[in-house]
Design a protein around this motif. Structure first.
Motif, PDB file in Angstrom:
ATOM      1  N   PRO A 162      -3.027  -0.278  -2.321  1.00  7.66           N
ATOM      2  CA  PRO A 162      -2.743   0.270  -0.987  1.00  7.66           C
ATOM      3  C   PRO A 162      -3.758   1.341  -0.600  1.00  7.66           C
ATOM      4  CG  PRO A 162      -1.175   1.126  -2.575  1.00  7.66           C
ATOM      5  CD  PRO A 162      -2.010   0.122  -3.313  1.00  7.66           C
ATOM      6  N   CYS A 163      -3.802   1.649   0.696  1.00 11.46           N
ATOM      7  CA  CYS A 163      -4.818   2.562   1.237  1.00 11.46           C
ATOM      8  C   CYS A 163      -4.594   4.001   0.747  1.00 11.46           C
ATOM      9  CB  CYS A 163      -4.823   2.506   2.759  1.00 11.46           C
ATOM     10  SG  CYS A 163      -3.463   3.360   3.549  1.00 11.46           S
ATOM     11  N   PRO A 164      -5.590   4.889   0.895  1.00 12.05           N
ATOM     12  CA  PRO A 164      -5.488   6.244   0.325  1.00 12.05           C
ATOM     13  C   PRO A 164      -4.251   7.028   0.762  1.00 12.05           C
ATOM     14  CG  PRO A 164      -7.691   5.875   1.157  1.00 12.05           C
ATOM     15  CD  PRO A 164      -6.918   4.658   1.487  1.00 12.05           C
ATOM     16  N   ILE A 165      -3.729   6.743   1.945  1.00  9.92           N
ATOM     17  CA  ILE A 165      -2.545   7.490   2.387  1.00  9.92           C
ATOM     18  C   ILE A 165      -1.282   6.826   1.860  1.00  9.92           C
ATOM     19  CG2 ILE A 165      -1.230   8.204   4.413  1.00  9.92           C
ATOM     20  CD1 ILE A 165      -3.819   8.667   5.849  1.00  9.92           C
ATOM     21  N   CYS A 166      -1.252   5.482   1.890  1.00 12.85           N
ATOM     22  CA  CYS A 166      -0.037   4.774   1.458  1.00 12.85           C
ATOM     23  C   CYS A 166       0.153   4.854  -0.060  1.00 12.85           C
ATOM     24  CB  CYS A 166      -0.091   3.322   1.880  1.00 12.85           C
ATOM     25  SG  CYS A 166      -0.007   3.089   3.647  1.00 12.85           S
ATOM     26  N   ARG A 167      -0.937   5.012  -0.815  1.00 11.68           N
ATOM     27  CA  ARG A 167      -0.801   4.965  -2.276  1.00 11.68           C
ATOM     28  C   ARG A 167      -0.159   6.229  -2.835  1.00 11.68           C
ATOM     29  NH1 ARG A 167      -7.189   5.471  -4.017  1.00 11.68           N
ATOM     30  NH2 ARG A 167      -7.502   7.549  -3.165  1.00 11.68           N
ATOM     31  N   VAL A 188      -8.397   3.492   5.384  1.00 10.36           N
ATOM     32  CA  VAL A 188      -7.002   3.689   5.789  1.00 10.36           C
ATOM     33  C   VAL A 188      -6.525   2.486   6.597  1.00 10.36           C
ATOM     34  CG1 VAL A 188      -5.561   5.147   7.248  1.00 10.36           C
ATOM     35  CG2 VAL A 188      -7.235   6.179   5.773  1.00 10.36           C
ATOM     36  N   CYS A 189      -5.299   2.054   6.373  1.00 10.48           N
ATOM     37  CA  CYS A 189      -4.777   0.897   7.106  1.00 10.48           C
ATOM     38  C   CYS A 189      -4.524   1.257   8.569  1.00 10.48           C
ATOM     39  CB  CYS A 189      -3.513   0.362   6.449  1.00 10.48           C
ATOM     40  SG  CYS A 189      -2.128   1.485   6.441  1.00 10.48           S
ATOM     41  N   MET A 190      -4.388   0.243   9.422  1.00  8.84           N
ATOM     42  CA  MET A 190      -4.304   0.471  10.873  1.00  8.84           C
ATOM     43  C   MET A 190      -3.079   1.302  11.244  1.00  8.84           C
ATOM     44  SD  MET A 190      -7.018  -0.933  11.610  1.00  8.84           S
ATOM     45  CE  MET A 190      -7.303  -1.196  13.321  1.00  8.84           C
ATOM     46  N   LYS A 191      -2.009   1.104  10.503  1.00  4.93           N
ATOM     47  CA  LYS A 191      -0.774   1.847  10.798  1.00  4.93           C
ATOM     48  C   LYS A 191      -0.999   3.354  10.582  1.00  4.93           C
ATOM     49  CE  LYS A 191       4.091   1.816   9.510  1.00  4.93           C
ATOM     50  NZ  LYS A 191       5.043   1.328   8.508  1.00  4.93           N
ATOM     51  N   GLN A 192      -1.618   3.696   9.452  1.00 10.56           N
ATOM     52  CA  GLN A 192      -1.869   5.108   9.151  1.00 10.56           C
ATOM     53  C   GLN A 192      -2.946   5.671  10.071  1.00 10.56           C
ATOM     54  OE1 GLN A 192      -0.005   6.818   7.313  1.00 10.56           O
ATOM     55  NE2 GLN A 192       1.042   5.315   6.047  1.00 10.56           N
ATOM     56  N   GLN A 193      -3.901   4.817  10.457  1.00 15.58           N
ATOM     57  CA  GLN A 193      -4.963   5.258  11.363  1.00 15.58           C
ATOM     58  C   GLN A 193      -4.361   5.661  12.710  1.00 15.58           C
ATOM     59  OE1 GLN A 193      -8.054   5.607  10.499  1.00 15.58           O
ATOM     60  NE2 GLN A 193      -9.207   5.776  12.384  1.00 15.58           N
ATOM     61  N   THR A 208      -0.961  -3.019   7.609  1.00 16.76           N
ATOM     62  CA  THR A 208      -0.127  -2.028   6.930  1.00 16.76           C
ATOM     63  C   THR A 208      -0.083  -2.350   5.443  1.00 16.76           C
ATOM     64  OG1 THR A 208       2.065  -1.043   6.795  1.00 16.76           O
ATOM     65  CG2 THR A 208       1.970  -3.316   7.501  1.00 16.76           C
ATOM     66  N   CYS A 209       0.164  -1.343   4.641  1.00 21.89           N
ATOM     67  CA  CYS A 209       0.201  -1.551   3.187  1.00 21.89           C
ATOM     68  C   CYS A 209       1.627  -1.752   2.706  1.00 21.89           C
ATOM     69  CB  CYS A 209      -0.409  -0.369   2.464  1.00 21.89           C
ATOM     70  SG  CYS A 209      -2.020   0.082   3.044  1.00 21.89           S
ATOM     71  N   ILE A 210       2.603  -1.237   3.442  1.00 16.09           N
ATOM     72  CA  ILE A 210       3.995  -1.302   2.991  1.00 16.09           C
ATOM     73  C   ILE A 210       4.802  -2.062   4.025  1.00 16.09           C
ATOM     74  CG2 ILE A 210       6.008   0.039   2.302  1.00 16.09           C
ATOM     75  CD1 ILE A 210       3.972   2.345   1.699  1.00 16.09           C
TER      76      ILE A 210
HETATM   77 ZN   LIG Z   1      -1.842   2.001   4.242  1.00 15.35          ZN
END
Ligand SMILES: [Zn+2]
Length: 243
Positions: free
Chosen positions: A122-127, A160-165, A111-113
């Protein structure tokens, strides 16, 4: 030796009463506080305050952005803001994860956060706090689906991080169930032969020739005449099983 030090101190006190006088007053005013004549420079406080203000402003901006698109996450994908930022490309184009060494890691990060801590890069969704994974956010989900296979892109491709995936897979499933996204079904050409009953294997079985002609099933069946005593033996032996 101690006496000499004391005398020197006394002399110093006499010489500098104007310096020490305010200190004594301060000590009298605040007797419990440990007194330190060294003050930190005032600009450090100013910097900290400025940083705090900046952080608060950023948090307020993020909260405002969240509140703006929380109700309609798909509206962001059609906004001018989005077009300026990403153009017509998917949100993950050009993203590159920072990693140690020349070989990229085989998995993206968990996870990024964590709490209120955001990692660097951070990954494209978290950023982007405006990008919200939602099953009605079809334009976003389509960016993560391969047009050739209809499957979700691997996280190592999109970054994308595993959480967002995990969120993406769930959202895509939900979206398909709700009918927002199409299913990709492999096309198979079928021949008529496979489904016709005129084929030998599936057609009606013709009656055996012996039944139509009136002959016995085996040619030798009619020619056999068993021994009477042998038949009697067998019948007595299997009396319990014969009816
Ligand atoms: Zn992320």
């Amino acid at each position: 030796m101690a006496a000499s030090v004391q005398s020197v101190a006394k002399v110093l006190l006499r010489l500098t009463p104007s310096i020490l006088q305010p200190l004594r007053i301060y000590q009298r005013l605040r007797p419990r506080a440990s007194f330190s004549p060294v003050f930190p420079p005032s600009h450090t406080f100013c910097q900290a305050a400025a940083l705090q203000e900046e952080g608060a402003a950023q948090a307020a901006q993020a909260a405002e952005a969240l509140s703006r698109y929380r109700e309609k996450p798909w509206a962001y994908l059609e906004s001018e803001e989005f077009m300026e930022k990403y153009g017509s490309d998917p949100v993950w184009t050009g993203y590159r994860r920072n990693h140690k060494g020349g070989i990229p890691p085989q998995k993206t990060r968990k996870t990024c956060i964590r709490g209120d801590k955001i990692c660097g890069n951070p990954c494209p969704i978290c950023r982007d706090p405006n990008i919200i994974v939602h099953h009605q956010n079809v334009k976003l989900l389509e960016q993560f689906i391969s047009p050739y296979t209809g499957m979700l892109f691997d996280p190592t491709k999109t970054g994308v991080c595993m959480k967002q995936q995990k969120k993406l897979t769930e959202a895509i499933d939900a979206s398909r169930n709700h009918g927002f996204l199409s299913f990709q079904i492999p096309h198979v050409d079928f021949t008529k032969e496979n489904y016709s009953n005129s084929h030998d294997a599936v057609g009606l079985t013709p009656p055996p020739p012996s039944l139509t002609s009136g002959e016995s099933w085996y040619k030798w069946y009619d020619q056999i005449t068993p021994d009477e005593s042998e038949v009697a033996k067998v019948t007595t032996k299997y009396k319990a099983y014969l009816k």
